[in-house]
Design a protein around this motif. Structure first.
Motif, mmCIF file in Angstrom:
data_model
loop_
_atom_site.group_PDB
_atom_site.id
_atom_site.type_symbol
_atom_site.label_atom_id
_atom_site.label_comp_id
_atom_site.label_asym_id
_atom_site.label_seq_id
_atom_site.Cartn_x
_atom_site.Cartn_y
_atom_site.Cartn_z
ATOM 1 N N PHE A 234 68.674 -1.729 5.462
ATOM 2 C CA PHE A 234 68.206 -2.806 4.652
ATOM 3 C C PHE A 234 67.241 -3.799 5.340
ATOM 4 C CE2 PHE A 234 72.436 -1.296 3.576
ATOM 5 C CZ PHE A 234 72.528 -1.416 2.177
ATOM 6 N N VAL A 235 66.401 -4.093 4.581
ATOM 7 C CA VAL A 235 65.689 -5.541 4.816
ATOM 8 C C VAL A 235 65.991 -6.534 4.074
ATOM 9 C CG1 VAL A 235 63.237 -6.457 4.751
ATOM 10 C CG2 VAL A 235 63.653 -3.965 5.195
ATOM 11 N N LEU A 236 66.607 -7.586 4.973
ATOM 12 C CA LEU A 236 67.033 -8.673 4.349
ATOM 13 C C LEU A 236 65.847 -10.025 4.465
ATOM 14 C CD1 LEU A 236 69.413 -7.214 5.394
ATOM 15 C CD2 LEU A 236 70.638 -9.399 5.335
ATOM 16 N N GLU A 237 65.320 -10.236 3.569
ATOM 17 C CA GLU A 237 64.326 -11.476 3.307
ATOM 18 C C GLU A 237 64.960 -12.666 3.060
ATOM 19 O OE1 GLU A 237 59.924 -12.478 1.865
ATOM 20 O OE2 GLU A 237 60.907 -10.999 1.038
ATOM 21 N N ASP B 179 74.002 -13.310 16.099
ATOM 22 C CA ASP B 179 74.519 -12.906 17.433
ATOM 23 C C ASP B 179 75.886 -12.037 17.089
ATOM 24 O OD1 ASP B 179 72.690 -14.110 19.004
ATOM 25 O OD2 ASP B 179 73.898 -15.832 19.719
ATOM 26 N N ALA B 180 76.804 -12.725 16.216
ATOM 27 C CA ALA B 180 77.992 -12.025 15.630
ATOM 28 C C ALA B 180 77.671 -10.563 15.207
ATOM 29 C CB ALA B 180 78.952 -12.870 14.956
ATOM 30 N N GLN B 181 76.448 -10.662 14.171
ATOM 31 C CA GLN B 181 76.341 -9.436 13.545
ATOM 32 C C GLN B 181 75.562 -8.425 14.420
ATOM 33 O OE1 GLN B 181 77.588 -9.195 10.510
ATOM 34 N NE2 GLN B 181 78.196 -11.555 10.799
ATOM 35 N N TYR B 182 74.989 -8.732 15.492
ATOM 36 C CA TYR B 182 74.171 -7.888 16.538
ATOM 37 C C TYR B 182 75.430 -7.387 17.209
ATOM 38 C CZ TYR B 182 69.445 -9.023 15.990
ATOM 39 O OH TYR B 182 68.118 -9.266 15.244
ATOM 40 N N GLU B 183 76.334 -8.170 17.636
ATOM 41 C CA GLU B 183 77.791 -7.604 18.458
ATOM 42 C C GLU B 183 78.329 -6.458 17.621
ATOM 43 O OE1 GLU B 183 80.219 -10.987 19.631
ATOM 44 O OE2 GLU B 183 78.648 -11.651 20.783
ATOM 45 N N ARG B 184 78.446 -6.553 16.237
ATOM 46 C CA ARG B 184 78.994 -5.652 15.321
ATOM 47 C C ARG B 184 78.278 -4.446 15.189
ATOM 48 N NH1 ARG B 184 80.492 -10.999 12.683
ATOM 49 N NH2 ARG B 184 82.792 -11.185 13.135
ATOM 50 N N GLY B 185 76.978 -4.405 15.529
ATOM 51 C CA GLY B 185 76.021 -3.473 15.259
ATOM 52 C C GLY B 185 75.415 -3.360 13.918
ATOM 53 N N VAL B 186 75.511 -4.503 13.062
ATOM 54 C CA VAL B 186 75.049 -4.482 11.853
ATOM 55 C C VAL B 186 73.483 -4.858 11.867
ATOM 56 C CG1 VAL B 186 75.142 -5.862 9.678
ATOM 57 C CG2 VAL B 186 77.209 -5.375 10.836
ATOM 58 N N PHE B 187 73.112 -5.738 12.715
ATOM 59 C CA PHE B 187 71.712 -6.226 12.772
ATOM 60 C C PHE B 187 70.975 -5.455 13.877
ATOM 61 C CE2 PHE B 187 72.419 -10.570 10.557
ATOM 62 C CZ PHE B 187 72.855 -9.985 9.443
ATOM 63 N N LEU B 188 69.892 -4.940 13.499
ATOM 64 C CA LEU B 188 69.101 -4.499 14.340
ATOM 65 C C LEU B 188 67.734 -5.147 14.989
ATOM 66 C CD1 LEU B 188 68.482 -1.016 12.853
ATOM 67 C CD2 LEU B 188 70.379 -1.536 14.473
ATOM 68 N N ALA B 189 67.071 -6.154 14.211
ATOM 69 C CA ALA B 189 66.060 -6.898 14.619
ATOM 70 C C ALA B 189 66.021 -8.309 13.482
ATOM 71 C CB ALA B 189 64.787 -6.270 14.331
ATOM 72 N N SER B 190 65.362 -9.184 13.997
ATOM 73 C CA SER B 190 65.533 -10.452 13.108
ATOM 74 C C SER B 190 64.430 -11.265 13.751
ATOM 75 C CB SER B 190 66.699 -11.083 13.158
ATOM 76 O OG SER B 190 67.208 -11.621 14.143
ATOM 77 N N ARG C 271 56.257 -20.569 8.740
ATOM 78 C CA ARG C 271 57.862 -20.763 8.912
ATOM 79 C C ARG C 271 58.499 -21.147 7.602
ATOM 80 N NH1 ARG C 271 61.608 -24.716 12.223
ATOM 81 N NH2 ARG C 271 63.514 -23.614 11.631
ATOM 82 N N ASP C 272 58.517 -20.216 6.682
ATOM 83 C CA ASP C 272 59.264 -20.592 5.356
ATOM 84 C C ASP C 272 60.429 -19.566 5.030
ATOM 85 O OD1 ASP C 272 58.215 -18.048 4.820
ATOM 86 O OD2 ASP C 272 56.751 -18.688 3.236
ATOM 87 N N GLY C 273 61.023 -18.839 6.057
ATOM 88 C CA GLY C 273 62.063 -18.095 5.978
ATOM 89 C C GLY C 273 62.168 -17.285 7.068
ATOM 90 N N GLY C 274 62.894 -15.904 6.864
ATOM 91 C CA GLY C 274 63.075 -15.112 8.031
ATOM 92 C C GLY C 274 63.130 -13.593 7.622
ATOM 93 N N VAL C 275 63.366 -12.658 8.401
ATOM 94 C CA VAL C 275 63.524 -11.563 8.086
ATOM 95 C C VAL C 275 64.561 -10.691 8.864
ATOM 96 C CG1 VAL C 275 62.454 -8.979 7.712
ATOM 97 C CG2 VAL C 275 61.323 -10.948 7.079
ATOM 98 N N ILE C 276 65.100 -9.946 8.505
ATOM 99 C CA ILE C 276 66.452 -9.227 9.127
ATOM 100 C C ILE C 276 66.405 -7.696 8.837
ATOM 101 C CG2 ILE C 276 69.012 -9.056 9.686
ATOM 102 C CD1 ILE C 276 69.272 -11.896 8.678
ATOM 103 N N LEU C 277 66.397 -6.579 9.990
ATOM 104 C CA LEU C 277 66.627 -5.357 9.735
ATOM 105 C C LEU C 277 67.918 -4.972 9.920
ATOM 106 C CD1 LEU C 277 65.150 -2.820 8.856
ATOM 107 C CD2 LEU C 277 64.627 -2.583 11.370
ATOM 108 N N ALA C 278 68.990 -4.346 8.990
ATOM 109 C CA ALA C 278 70.212 -4.362 9.203
ATOM 110 C C ALA C 278 70.516 -2.849 8.742
ATOM 111 C CB ALA C 278 70.953 -5.302 8.269
ATOM 112 N N VAL C 279 71.809 -2.451 9.249
ATOM 113 C CA VAL C 279 72.346 -1.316 8.738
ATOM 114 C C VAL C 279 73.977 -1.684 8.379
ATOM 115 C CG1 VAL C 279 71.228 0.276 10.020
ATOM 116 C CG2 VAL C 279 73.133 -0.558 11.007
ATOM 117 N N ALA C 280 74.318 -0.789 7.382
ATOM 118 C CA ALA C 280 75.804 -0.918 6.933
ATOM 119 C C ALA C 280 75.946 -0.015 5.850
ATOM 120 C CB ALA C 280 76.175 -2.409 6.124
#
Length: 98
Positions: free
Chosen positions: A2-5, A27-38, A44-53
């Motif tokens: 998933f890409v979370l914008e 940090d908690a999502q990284y520890e759970r193995g859900v987030f790969l990059a962010s 600076r009008d937001g962010g992006v997260i690369l995730a798996v679930a």
């Protein structure tokens, strides 16, 4: 995968007021193995997260717990995709197209 914008819906001073809690949540999502990059978008009008679930519903549940969301300073756009090619470091996340 998933890409979370994230798109900010409030002025940056309101975003910054919740930033520490947001980083702890990341940090908690990284520890759970859900987030790969962010990271922040530029400008600076937001962010992006690369995730798996397991599925989209789980990612939506996780996004709903982001302090940015609960404080009302951002909105999420979630895109699911099949990662058929990856860098060697992400090989375990490769999928076959259906």
């Amino acid at each position: 995968m998933f890409v979370l914008e994230l798109s900010y819906t409030a002025p940056l001073d309101q975003v910054d007021a919740v930033l520490e809690a947001h980083v702890a949540w990341l940090d908690a999502q990284y520890e759970r193995g859900v987030f790969l990059a962010s990271g922040r978008k530029n400008p600076r009008d937001g962010g992006v997260i690369l995730a798996v679930a397991g599925d989209r519903a789980r990612i939506e549940e996780i996004a709903a717990t982001d302090p940015f969301v609960t404080a009302g300073v951002c909105a999420y756009r979630i895109t699911e995709f099949t990662a058929t090619k990856t860098a060697p470091e992400l090989e375990r996340y490769r999928e076959s197209p259906s």
